[in-house]
Design a protein around this motif. Structure first.
Motif, PDB file in Angstrom:
ATOM      1  N   ALA B 126     -21.974  26.327 -22.065  1.00 36.16           N
ATOM      2  CA  ALA B 126     -22.194  27.764 -21.934  1.00 36.16           C
ATOM      3  C   ALA B 126     -23.095  28.106 -20.763  1.00 36.16           C
ATOM      4  CB  ALA B 126     -22.782  28.318 -23.236  1.00 36.16           C
ATOM      5  N   ASN B 127     -23.323  27.145 -19.869  1.00 36.44           N
ATOM      6  CA  ASN B 127     -24.190  27.420 -18.720  1.00 36.44           C
ATOM      7  C   ASN B 127     -23.744  26.582 -17.529  1.00 36.44           C
ATOM      8  OD1 ASN B 127     -25.768  24.756 -18.642  1.00 36.44           O
ATOM      9  ND2 ASN B 127     -25.964  25.410 -20.778  1.00 36.44           N
ATOM     10  N   PRO B 175     -18.837  32.995 -34.058  1.00 32.65           N
ATOM     11  CA  PRO B 175     -20.246  33.319 -33.845  1.00 32.65           C
ATOM     12  C   PRO B 175     -21.112  32.093 -33.534  1.00 32.65           C
ATOM     13  CG  PRO B 175     -19.728  33.445 -36.174  1.00 32.65           C
ATOM     14  CD  PRO B 175     -18.447  33.148 -35.467  1.00 32.65           C
ATOM     15  N   ARG B 180     -20.438  22.206 -32.530  1.00 34.80           N
ATOM     16  CA  ARG B 180     -21.745  21.790 -33.026  1.00 34.80           C
ATOM     17  C   ARG B 180     -22.091  22.510 -34.321  1.00 34.80           C
ATOM     18  NH1 ARG B 180     -26.012  22.013 -28.242  1.00 34.80           N
ATOM     19  NH2 ARG B 180     -25.320  24.128 -27.875  1.00 34.80           N
ATOM     20  N   ARG B 331     -24.623  40.600 -30.025  1.00 39.44           N
ATOM     21  CA  ARG B 331     -25.502  39.571 -30.551  1.00 39.44           C
ATOM     22  C   ARG B 331     -26.650  40.157 -31.331  1.00 39.44           C
ATOM     23  NH1 ARG B 331     -28.649  37.013 -25.338  1.00 39.44           N
ATOM     24  NH2 ARG B 331     -30.178  38.653 -25.147  1.00 39.44           N
TER      25      ARG B 331
ATOM     26  N   ALA C  83     -31.454  24.274 -27.667  1.00 35.25           N
ATOM     27  CA  ALA C  83     -30.185  23.722 -28.130  1.00 35.25           C
ATOM     28  C   ALA C  83     -28.982  24.462 -27.553  1.00 35.25           C
ATOM     29  CB  ALA C  83     -30.129  23.756 -29.648  1.00 35.25           C
ATOM     30  N   LEU C  84     -29.178  25.724 -27.209  1.00 32.68           N
ATOM     31  CA  LEU C  84     -28.075  26.486 -26.617  1.00 32.68           C
ATOM     32  C   LEU C  84     -28.605  27.242 -25.408  1.00 32.68           C
ATOM     33  CD1 LEU C  84     -25.177  27.570 -26.577  1.00 32.68           C
ATOM     34  CD2 LEU C  84     -25.851  29.290 -28.243  1.00 32.68           C
ATOM     35  N   VAL C  85     -28.232  26.762 -24.227  1.00 35.07           N
ATOM     36  CA  VAL C  85     -28.711  27.352 -22.976  1.00 35.07           C
ATOM     37  C   VAL C  85     -27.614  28.240 -22.423  1.00 35.07           C
ATOM     38  CG1 VAL C  85     -29.446  26.824 -20.622  1.00 35.07           C
ATOM     39  CG2 VAL C  85     -30.164  25.345 -22.507  1.00 35.07           C
ATOM     40  N   THR C  86     -27.914  29.523 -22.158  1.00 34.34           N
ATOM     41  CA  THR C  86     -26.884  30.386 -21.579  1.00 34.34           C
ATOM     42  C   THR C  86     -27.364  31.127 -20.333  1.00 34.34           C
ATOM     43  OG1 THR C  86     -27.463  32.181 -23.073  1.00 34.34           O
ATOM     44  CG2 THR C  86     -25.656  30.768 -23.756  1.00 34.34           C
ATOM     45  N   SER C 179     -26.134  24.794 -37.520  1.00 33.68           N
ATOM     46  CA  SER C 179     -25.442  25.453 -36.410  1.00 33.68           C
ATOM     47  C   SER C 179     -26.420  26.226 -35.547  1.00 33.68           C
ATOM     48  CB  SER C 179     -24.357  26.400 -36.935  1.00 33.68           C
ATOM     49  OG  SER C 179     -24.967  27.578 -37.412  1.00 33.68           O
ATOM     50  N   VAL C 180     -26.032  26.410 -34.298  1.00 34.98           N
ATOM     51  CA  VAL C 180     -26.796  27.278 -33.400  1.00 34.98           C
ATOM     52  C   VAL C 180     -25.853  28.374 -32.917  1.00 34.98           C
ATOM     53  CG1 VAL C 180     -28.594  25.792 -32.505  1.00 34.98           C
ATOM     54  CG2 VAL C 180     -26.305  25.623 -31.568  1.00 34.98           C
ATOM     55  N   ALA C 181     -26.420  29.530 -32.597  1.00 30.60           N
ATOM     56  CA  ALA C 181     -25.574  30.652 -32.211  1.00 30.60           C
ATOM     57  C   ALA C 181     -26.271  31.502 -31.163  1.00 30.60           C
ATOM     58  CB  ALA C 181     -25.265  31.496 -33.437  1.00 30.60           C
ATOM     59  N   MET C 182     -25.510  32.424 -30.593  1.00 30.27           N
ATOM     60  CA  MET C 182     -26.079  33.395 -29.671  1.00 30.27           C
ATOM     61  C   MET C 182     -26.668  34.553 -30.464  1.00 30.27           C
ATOM     62  SD  MET C 182     -26.150  33.300 -26.435  1.00 30.27           S
ATOM     63  CE  MET C 182     -25.710  34.758 -25.508  1.00 30.27           C
ATOM     64  N   ARG C 183     -26.039  34.813 -31.599  1.00 33.46           N
ATOM     65  CA  ARG C 183     -26.433  35.924 -32.422  1.00 33.46           C
ATOM     66  C   ARG C 183     -27.659  35.584 -33.247  1.00 33.46           C
ATOM     67  NH1 ARG C 183     -21.715  38.940 -35.802  1.00 33.46           N
ATOM     68  NH2 ARG C 183     -21.751  40.735 -34.454  1.00 33.46           N
ATOM     69  N   TYR C 185     -29.250  35.871 -36.690  1.00 34.01           N
ATOM     70  CA  TYR C 185     -28.920  36.234 -38.069  1.00 34.01           C
ATOM     71  C   TYR C 185     -30.130  36.757 -38.819  1.00 34.01           C
ATOM     72  CZ  TYR C 185     -24.910  33.623 -36.606  1.00 34.01           C
ATOM     73  OH  TYR C 185     -23.837  33.189 -35.895  1.00 34.01           O
ATOM     74  N   ASN C 193     -30.842  43.746 -34.156  1.00 36.49           N
ATOM     75  CA  ASN C 193     -30.079  42.773 -33.387  1.00 36.49           C
ATOM     76  C   ASN C 193     -30.998  41.958 -32.495  1.00 36.49           C
ATOM     77  OD1 ASN C 193     -30.496  44.194 -30.952  1.00 36.49           O
ATOM     78  ND2 ASN C 193     -28.811  45.567 -31.469  1.00 36.49           N
ATOM     79  N   LYS C 194     -30.425  40.970 -31.802  1.00 35.37           N
ATOM     80  CA  LYS C 194     -31.259  39.989 -31.112  1.00 35.37           C
ATOM     81  C   LYS C 194     -32.145  40.636 -30.052  1.00 35.37           C
ATOM     82  CE  LYS C 194     -31.098  35.545 -28.764  1.00 35.37           C
ATOM     83  NZ  LYS C 194     -30.268  34.612 -28.004  1.00 35.37           N
TER      84      LYS C 194
END
Lengths: 221, 331, 309
Positions: B126-127, B175, B180, B331, C83-86, C179-183, C185, C193-194
Motif C-alpha cells: 500500500a506504499n 476493510p 494479513r 475511513r 504494520a500498515l504504511v500508506t 487484522s490491521v486496517a485503514m479504518r 474501528y 471517524n479516523k
C-alpha cells in the motif's frame, strides 16, 4: 424478449395438475436426456461429495430432492414429511428456474433474500458453481425430450411467452401511469438525504461530547 | 497508447464465466486452478489443467489476455503444489501470474523469468517503498493495489513508482489489509492465507429463527437480521457486533464497491487497469457487470457522458453501493 | 518428570516484550518500561508504534530516556515499525528509523526497502509461512523472524528446525493481533471517524471488548487493529517450542502486571516451575480474561485446547 425461455406460468400450472407418479417419470426422463446433452455437467456433479438437496418452489405443492456426487444424479419429488436433506433451497419457481439456467446471479438473489438457503451451505455452493459451468436451456432439453412433437410444442410455448411478456409490459406501464409521482419523489429524496446528513452531523457532535464525558469520568477515578 | 486506455480485467470462476467475460468485452480475464493455490478455492469453482489450456486458447483467439492467480501463501513443507501451479500456468500459456508470497515470487523469478509477474492484492503493498521492494527483488510488472487507498493515495503512488497499477472497480469493500487478516481462521480454524477461502461455506450456517435469520460462522454468531433486510456475505468483517454499548456493523456494512462513477478520476490518476471482482459469482453476474463497465469505458474513451451505476445496484453486496476508500471520509 | 535431564539438554530461550499495541498516556508508558527495566525477566524489548501513526508523537519525547534505561538494565532494544504504511509521512518515519542505526523490527515490506539489506528483525505482520520465504528474507539479512500469530505447531516446527539460519520468535502471551486496517474501528464504535477520532482508543487500555449479537465476547478492538478477546497463552507448549528450535518467546504487553507474567514464563522455560502450576499463577495475574491457544493446535483461534502431553 428471450424466446428460448420456459414459460413459468405454464410450467407452474402444468406442475400443479400432473400427478406425482407421472411427474417422477418425467423428471427421470429429463435427467436422462440432459445427461446426453450435457455430459460434462454430470461428470462434474459426480466429482462432488455425495449430497442431497431439497428444492422447494414456494408456489408449488411439491418439493424435489436432487441427489448428486460420487454416483448417478437423480431428481424426484420429495415425500411430504419426514425427509431430511443436507441442504434446502427455497424460492419461487421462476427464481429457481432462472438460477438453474444461469440467467440470474444467485448471490444477488441471496442479498435480496429472493432465495433462502438452509442446512449445509457448502453443498449448495458446490452445486451452484457446478451448474454455472454449463449452459443449460431447459426448454431445449424438454422439447428434445418430446421427440417429433417438439417443434409445434415449441411454437406454442414461444407464443405463450410473448403473450405473457405483453401482459406484463402493459400492466407495468399502467401501474407506472397510475402512480407516476416522479417529481414529488425526487424532492422527497433530496429532503431525506438532507435530513440524513443533518442527523449524521448531530450524531457526530454528540459522540464528541460523549467521549469528553467518558474521559472526565476516567480521570475522576 | 496504454496510458490513455483503461484495461478491463474480469473474473472467470469457470470456463463458462470466461466465455461470458470475453463476450461481454473483457480485455483480460483472471482465473485460478482448482486447488488451494488461489484465494477463491470454493467447491465446484476454478479450472483444471485441461480447462486452463482451453481457456487460454479461447481467450487468445478472441484477443483477450489471461492472468493466472496463484495468490495464497504456501504452507511450510507443502510448497511443491504452489510451484506446480506456477509451472502449469507457464505451460498453459498465461500472459502473467498474480502472486503474493515472497518465496513463491522468488521461485517464479528464477524458474520462469520470462513469465510476467503481477503483485497480488494479498501482498498488501500500500506504499511506494513496498512496491519498489517487490520490483527490485522480483521484477514485478504490475501491482494490484489494496482497497484501503483513496484516489489521491493511488495517484501519489503511481507518481512515486511509475508502476503499472490495477485497482478494484467493482466487488467487495475490503476493510482489512488483505492477506494479513486472520479473522476467518480465528473463527473457523481454516486459514484463507493457505486454503484460499474466507468464511468457508462448510462453516456457514443460516438458521431460520422466528421472523429472523441468524448467520453463523462455525460457532460464532455473525448476524441476526429480519427477513426483508438485505444480506451480506457471511464473513467476519461484515457481521454485527456489540461494542461500547451499541450493536452495529462495526467493520463494514453490507454494501458493495462500485467505482463506475469515478472512472474519469481513476483514469486521471494514471491507473492502468480496472479489476472486477467475483470469481465466486455466476456468469450472469459476469455478463452484466462486465457489460456495464465495457460500455462505461467506451463512453469514457469517446468522451461521452457515462450513465450512472443504477443498474448494477442489485448485483452489489447487500444491494447497496459505495465508492469505498476511494473517497476520503470512508475511513 | 525427568527434570534434571531436561534442564541439561534443552536450550533455555530468551523472553522478549513485544511492542505495546495500546494507546496509553506517555507517562503510563514511561513508568511501565521503567518497571520492566528494573523488575522483569525480559531480555529484549520492542519499542515503537505499530498500530496508528497518529499516536506516534505522544511517546517520542520519552523514547530516548526509556531506551537508555532499558539498555542500562542489560536489555536489547529494538524499534518496531508500523504494520500498515500508506502515507508519505509514514514512509519517512519508517526510513528515519532504518537510517538511524537502530535494530528495526520490520512490520511492513516498506521497512525492508528502507533498510537496504541492513540486519533487522521480521515482525509478525510480514507473512513468513514457508521455508522459501524464510530463506529469502534471511539472505536479505533478517537475523530474527517473528512468526505470524496464525501459525500452527507443525509449521513452526518446520520453520524453526531444519537448519534455520535465523533466530525464530513466537508470541506466547497476550491478545493476538488478527487484522490491521485503514479504518479506525474504535472511532466507529463511538460514531466518529479516523480523521476526527478524539483518540478514543485511549479509553480502553487493554482493548475494547467486542461481543457477538448473542453476547459472546469474541474480539477486542484497538484503533485500526482487531485482536482476539482472549489472551493467547502458550505455557504448556513451551517445552515443545524450545525443542523445535524456537529461540525467542514474545510476551505482548497487556494492562496487567507484565513483570510478574515474565517471571512465570521464565520459570517454566528454566524448568523451575511446572506448566500447570504456572497456569494457575498466571490466571491470578490476568483476572477474568480467558486464555486461548487454538491457532497453535490447528483449530479455531479463539479456542482453548487442553494439552494432552
Amino acid at each position: 424478449m428471450d424466446e428460448s425461455r420456459l414459460p413459468v406460468p405454464l410450467a407452474r400450472v402444468a406442475l400443479r395438475v400432473i400427478p406425482e407418479s407421472v411427474l417422477n417419470r418425467l423428471t427421470y426422463l429429463l435427467i436422462r436426456r440432459m445427461q446426453k446433452i450435457h455430459p460434462g455437467l454430470f461428470q462434474n456433479l459426480a466429482r462432488l461429495d455425495a449430497a442431497t438437496v431439497c428444492i422447494e418452489p414456494s408456489d408449488l405443492p411439491y418439493r424435489f430432492v436432487l441427489k448428486f456426487g460420487q454416483g448417478p444424479t437423480s431428481l424426484r419429488t420429495a415425500p411430504r414429511a419426514g425427509y431430511s436433506c443436507d441442504a434446502a433451497v427455497k424460492g419461487k419457481l421462476e427464481s429457481l428456474l432462472n438460477l438453474l439456467e444461469g440467467r440470474i446471479d444467485s448471490d444477488m438473489m441471496f442479498f435480496s433474500r429472493e432465495i433462502i438457503i438452509t442446512g449445509d451451505t457448502a453443498v449448495v455452493v458446490a452445486l451452484r458453481n457446478t451448474l454455472d459451468r454449463e449452459e443449460i436451456r431447459l426448454l431445449d432439453d424438454i422439447s428434445a425430450m418430446c421427440g417429433p412433437v417438439s417443434n409445434p410444442a415449441r411454437k406454442v410455448i414461444v407464443r405463450v411467452n410473448k403473450f405473457m411478456d405483453h401482459i406484463k409490459t402493459s400492466m407495468k406501464n399502467a401501474h407506472e401511469r397510475r402512480y407516476s409521482r416522479d417529481a414529488d419523489e425526487t424532492a422527497a429524496k433530496l429532503e431525506c438525504a438532507r435530513l440524513q446528513e443533518e442527523i449524521k452531523a448531530l450524531k457526530f457532535r454528540l459522540a464528541k461530547f460523549e467521549v469528553r464525558g467518558k474521559r472526565m469520568d476516567a480521570s475522576a477515578l | 497508447m496504454r496510458s490513455s486506455y483503461l484495461e478491463l480485467v474480469c473474473p472467470a470462476g469457470t470456463p463458462a464465466a470466461l466465455h461470458a467475460a470475453v463476450a461481454a468485452g473483457a480485455d483480460t480475464v483472471y482465473c485460478g486452478f482448482r486447488d488451494c493455490t488461489n484465494a477463491r478455492n470454493y467447491p465446484g469453482l476454478n479450472f483444471d489443467m485441461d480447462e486452463m489450456i482451453a481457456g487460454v486458447t479461447y481467450a487468445h483467439e478472441h484477443g483477450c489476455k489471461v492472468l493466472v492467480t496463484i495468490n495464497t501463501f504456501p504452507r511450510a513443507g507443502q510448497e511443491k503444489s504452489w510451484h506446480q501451479a506456477v509451472d502449469n500456468a507457464a505451460i498453459a500459456g498465461a500472459d502473467a501470474i498474480i502472486l503474493a508470497d515472497i518465496g513463491l515470487l522468488d521461485y517464479a523469478t528464477r524458474s520462469h523469468p520470462g513469465l510476467r509477474r503481477h503483485l497480488s492484492v494479498q501482498a498488501s503493498a500500500a506504499n511506494a517503498l513496498s512496491i519498489l521492494f517487490y520490483r527490485e527483488h522480483f521484477d514485478i510488472k504490475r501491482v494490484v493495489l489494496p482497497r484501503v487507498l483513496s484516489i489521491e493515495d493511488v495517484a501519489s503512488l503511481i507518481q512515486q513508482t511509475e508502476m503499472e497499477t490495477e485497482v478494484f472497480a467493482f466487488g467487495s469493500v475490503g476493510p482489512m489489509s488483505e492477506g494479513r487478516c486472520f479473522l476467518s481462521s480465528y473463527m473457523t480454524g481454516l486459514s484463507p492465507t493457505h486454503e484460499g477461502v474466507c468464511a468457508p461455506a462448510s462453516h456457514v450456517v443460516y438458521q431460520d429463527d422466528n421472523h429472523c435469520i441468524k448467520s453463523c460462522l462455525g460457532s460464532v454468531t455473525l448476524n441476526k437480521f429480519s427477513k426483508d433486510e438485505p444480506a451480506a456475505y457471511p464473513t467476519p468483517c461484515k457481521g454485527r457486533y456489540e461494542a461500547n454499548g451499541r450493536t452495529s456493523y462495526l467493520f463494514e456494512e453490507p454494501i458493495g464497491l462500485n467505482a463506475v462513477d469515478i472512472l474519469p478520476q481513476l483514469k486521471a490518476a494514471g491507473v492502468t487497469a480496472l479489476k472486477i471482482e467475483g470469481r465466486q459469482r455466476s456468469r450472469a453476474y459476469v455478463s452484466k457487470v462486465v457489460g456495464t463497465f465495457r460500455k462505461a469505458l467506451d463512453d469514457l474513451a469517446a468522451g461521452t457522458q457515462t450513465h450512472g451505476s443504477g443498474d448494477l445496484k442489485t448485483m452489489a453486496e447487500g444491494g447497496r453501493e459505495t465508492s469505498g476508500a476511494y473517497k476520503k471520509g470512508w475511513r | 518428570m525427568t527434570e534434571n535431564q531436561n534442564t541439561q539438554n534443552s536450550p533455555a530461550g530468551k523472553i522478549t516484550l513485544g511492542p505495546l499495541f495500546f494507546h496509553w498516556t506517555a507517562e503510563k508508558r514511561r513508568d511501565f518500561y521503567f518497571r520492566i527495566a528494573d523488575e522483569a525477566a525480559i531480555d529484549s524489548v520492542y519499542l515503537g508504534e505499530v498500530v496508528c501513526s497518529k499516536r506516534e508523537i505522544f511517546f517520542k519525547e520519552f523514547l530516548p530516556v526509556v531506551s537508555e534505561r532499558l539498555q542500562k538494565a542489560g536489555k536489547e532494544v529494538i524499534v518496531s515499525t508500523l504494520a500498515l504504511v500508506t502515507s508519505k509521512r509514514e514512509m519517512s518515519t519508517v526510513s528515519a528509523y532504518a537510517d538511524a542505526g537502530f535494530m528495526v523490527e520490520a512490520n511492513d515490506v516498506a521497512s525492508l526497502q528502507a533498510l537496504h539489506g541492513r540486519p533487522h528483525v521480521i515482525g509478525p505482520f510480514i507473512n513468513v509461512f514457508n521455508e522459501s520465504t524464510r530463506d529469502y528474507l534471511v539472505k536479505n539479512n533478517a537475523t530474527r523472524i517473528v512468526l505470524p500469530v496464525e501459525m500452527a505447531a507443525e509449521s513452526v516446527d518446520r520453520l524453526a528446525g531444519g537448519g534455520a539460519a535465523t533466530e525464530i520468535e513466537v508470541m506466547v502471551f497476550g491478545r493476538q493481533p488478527l487484522s490491521v486496517a485503514m479504518r479506525c474501528y474504535h472511532a466507529r464504535a463511538h460514531e466518529l471517524n479516523k480523521d476526527s477520532c478524539q483518540f478514543v482508543c485511549g479509553l480502553d487500555q487493554d482493548g475494547l471488548q467486542t461481543n457477538t449479537v448473542d453476547q459472546q465476547p469474541i474480539l477486542a478492538v484497538n484503533g485500526t487493529q482487531t485482536m482476539s478477546h482472549g489472551y493467547v497463552v502458550l505455557l504448556q507448549e513451551l517445552a515443545k517450542l524450545q525443542n523445535m528450535g524456537v529461540s525467542h518467546f514474545r510476551l505482548s504487553p497487556q494492562d496487567v502486571d507484565m513483570a510478574r507474567v515474565s517471571h512465570v514464563y521464565r520459570n517454566v522455560l528454566d524448568r523451575k516451575c511446572d506448566p500447570a502450576e504456572a497456569l494457575e499463577t498466571l490466571k491470578a495475574v490476568t483476572d477474568t480474561v480467558p486464555f486461548i491457544n487454538g491457532f497453535w493446535h490447528g483449530s479455531e483461534g479463539f479456542a482453548w485446547v487442553e494439552n494432552r502431553a
